[in-house]
Design an enzyme around this catalytic site. Structure first.
Site, PDB file in Angstrom:
ATOM      1  N   ASP A  27       0.844  -1.234   0.132  1.00  0.00           N
ATOM      2  CA  ASP A  27       0.063   0.053  -0.022  1.00  0.00           C
ATOM      3  C   ASP A  27       0.995   1.024   0.035  1.00  0.00           C
ATOM      4  O   ASP A  27       0.986   2.102   1.154  1.00  0.00           O
ATOM      5  CB  ASP A  27      -0.717   0.032   1.122  1.00  0.00           C
ATOM      6  CG  ASP A  27      -1.978   0.924   0.918  1.00  0.00           C
ATOM      7  OD1 ASP A  27      -2.397   1.274  -0.008  1.00  0.00           O
ATOM      8  OD2 ASP A  27      -2.701   1.288   2.068  1.00  0.00           O
ATOM      9  N   GLU A 106      -6.634   5.106  -8.440  1.00  0.00           N
ATOM     10  CA  GLU A 106      -7.973   5.441  -8.032  1.00  0.00           C
ATOM     11  C   GLU A 106      -8.515   6.629  -9.099  1.00  0.00           C
ATOM     12  O   GLU A 106      -7.886   7.745  -9.366  1.00  0.00           O
ATOM     13  CB  GLU A 106      -8.123   5.914  -6.581  1.00  0.00           C
ATOM     14  CG  GLU A 106      -9.046   6.500  -5.731  1.00  0.00           C
ATOM     15  CD  GLU A 106      -9.172   6.166  -4.508  1.00  0.00           C
ATOM     16  OE1 GLU A 106     -10.000   6.377  -3.859  1.00  0.00           O
ATOM     17  OE2 GLU A 106      -8.009   5.604  -4.193  1.00  0.00           O
ATOM     18  N   LYS A 142      -9.810   1.657  -8.929  1.00  0.00           N
ATOM     19  CA  LYS A 142     -10.331   1.973  -7.674  1.00  0.00           C
ATOM     20  C   LYS A 142     -11.454   3.202  -7.547  1.00  0.00           C
ATOM     21  O   LYS A 142     -11.360   4.153  -8.052  1.00  0.00           O
ATOM     22  CB  LYS A 142      -9.363   2.681  -6.779  1.00  0.00           C
ATOM     23  CG  LYS A 142      -8.463   1.450  -6.045  1.00  0.00           C
ATOM     24  CD  LYS A 142      -7.196   2.090  -5.215  1.00  0.00           C
ATOM     25  CE  LYS A 142      -7.850   2.320  -3.816  1.00  0.00           C
ATOM     26  NZ  LYS A 142      -6.762   2.570  -2.741  1.00  0.00           N
ATOM     27  N   THR A 167     -13.301   0.530  -2.733  1.00  0.00           N
ATOM     28  CA  THR A 167     -12.587   1.002  -1.783  1.00  0.00           C
ATOM     29  C   THR A 167     -13.364   1.775  -0.591  1.00  0.00           C
ATOM     30  O   THR A 167     -14.530   1.961  -0.991  1.00  0.00           O
ATOM     31  CB  THR A 167     -11.199   2.066  -2.014  1.00  0.00           C
ATOM     32  OG1 THR A 167     -10.684   2.098  -0.982  1.00  0.00           O
ATOM     33  CG2 THR A 167     -11.769   3.269  -2.742  1.00  0.00           C
ATOM     34  N   PHE A 189     -11.765  -1.501   4.976  1.00  0.00           N
ATOM     35  CA  PHE A 189     -10.844  -0.504   5.813  1.00  0.00           C
ATOM     36  C   PHE A 189     -10.771  -1.181   7.416  1.00  0.00           C
ATOM     37  O   PHE A 189     -11.541  -0.396   8.094  1.00  0.00           O
ATOM     38  CB  PHE A 189     -11.106   1.063   5.701  1.00  0.00           C
ATOM     39  CG  PHE A 189     -10.402   1.285   4.206  1.00  0.00           C
ATOM     40  CD1 PHE A 189     -10.278   0.449   3.298  1.00  0.00           C
ATOM     41  CD2 PHE A 189     -10.151   2.656   4.446  1.00  0.00           C
ATOM     42  CE1 PHE A 189      -9.950   1.058   2.078  1.00  0.00           C
ATOM     43  CE2 PHE A 189      -9.485   3.252   3.330  1.00  0.00           C
ATOM     44  CZ  PHE A 189      -9.440   2.469   2.170  1.00  0.00           C
TER      45      PHE A 189
END
Length: 364
Positions: A27, A106, A142, A167, A189
């Site tokens: 990440d 993203e 994303k 996400t 998350f």
């Protein structure tokens, strides 16, 4: 001389052990960290790209993006948008030189409630990758897990063959809707769920097996499924927390092809407790800690175990999705907070690009 399994395990790092059960994803937008820990895939977001774009090492990628934006003309806003898209792709291209799998790129969080705009932006990003010679099969787009984002993911997957990573996922409603949209991957998350409970309850410390983001006791989950639309249930319930474990078991129990990638970890205990999850995306700091940790790691999640869970399947249309998600205060607050924060960092990145672009135009 052969080495006993117990001794071999003690010699292996926790990271090496986790890789036996789970695909490890980095990440980060930092190429050096990717080279060091050798993950299968990598994920990025506006916050990570903003941080990386400020590093001297990556200024050539910023400059290339600015030149691209200016060369393609249009209004200043269009030039900045084009430069932003190219910058995200530039980082993705470099990352793909260092990982054998995929990179997640993203779509602007400010488009989170505009399905058509998300689809258009995603296709634009994929076209930039393809122009650089990279197949769309190596890219995950994303998207925020709003209703509009999930429907954008469905359209991208079904009509354009573009794989999506949903996400900012916090609620069971989001997870069900993503599965029914047949998207490639979701990112619950974990750490941000834990953050919310620490901020909004009296309890400040949780052991990994007690973590609200991963709570493995299926009783609350079963109540959620059986009494989804019961007002009395919601009035009494103190937690309607979606955990990676619950989602993983639900997906595997009912044969959804969507895979689960735990994200946003706050400590290595959370990571180790989810060994066996399809994927885990981990920050360089925690990857470093896991590489130095030689404690035993056991596989906590398995498809076989999921099949044995006593779960019930539900289906959500837009109205029921919005109601179920709305009833989870934690999820509502963390989703909106996450969108705002990613949008704020996108604006900071745009401002930096505008200033650099202005300097180039004025020969500075």
């Amino acid at each position: 001389m052969s080495v006993s399994p117990d001794k071999r395990r003690k010699m292996e790092s926790a990271l090496e052990q986790i890789k036996k059960y789970t695909v490890v994803v980095a990440d980060t937008g930092d190429f050096n960290a990717i080279e060091e820990y050798k993950p299968q895939d990598a994920t990025t977001n506006p916050s990570l790209i903003l941080a990386a774009a400020k590093m001297p090492t990556y200024q050539h990628l910023v400059e290339q993006a600015i030149k691209y934006g200016m060369a393609n003309g249009g209004s200043e806003e269009e030039q900045v948008t084009n430069a932003m898209d190219q910058l995200f792709v530039n980082f993705g291209l470099e990352i793909l030189k260092k990982v054998p799998g995929r990179v997640s790129t993203e779509v602007d969080a400010r488009l989170s409630f505009d399905k058509d705009a998300m689809v258009s932006r995603a296709r634009r990003l994929i076209s930039l990758y393809e122009e650089a010679g990279v197949s769309k099969d190596r890219i995950l787009i994303k998207l925020s897990s709003t209703w509009e984002g999930i429907q954008a993911g469905k359209e991208l997957e079904d009509k354009h063959g573009i794989h999506c990573n949903m996400t900012l996922l916090f609620s069971f409603a989001q997870a069900v809707a993503c599965a029914e949209a047949n998207v490639t991957l979701i990112s619950p998350f974990v750490g941000r769920i834990l953050d919310w409970y620490k901020e909004n309850t009296d309890r400040k410390n949780y052991e990994p097996h007690e973590d609200p983001g991963m709570f493995s006791d299926s009783r609350t989950f079963l109540l959620t499924l059986r009494e989804t639309f019961s007002m009395s249930y919601w009035a009494k319930s103190t937690k309607s927390v979606v955990s990676v474990t619950k989602i993983y078991n639900y997906y595997k129990k009912f044969n959804y092809p969507t895979v689960v990638m735990g994200a946003s970890f706050r400590n290595t205990g959370e990571v180790k407790a989810l060994a066996g999850c399809d994927l885990l995306t981990i920050s360089p700091g925690l990857l470093g800690e896991l590489s130095k940790d030689h404690s035993a790691v056991t596989c906590s999640l398995t498809p076989q175990g999921a099949k044995e869970c006593d779960l019930e399947q539900i289906h959500l249309d837009e109205k029921s999705f919005r109601w179920l998600h709305n009833e989870d205060r934690m999820a509502v607050e963390k989703l909106s907070d996450g969108i705002r924060k990613f949008a704020a960092d996108a604006i900071k990145l745009e401002t930096m690009i505008k200033e650099r672009m202005f300097n180039v135009k004025n020969g500075q």
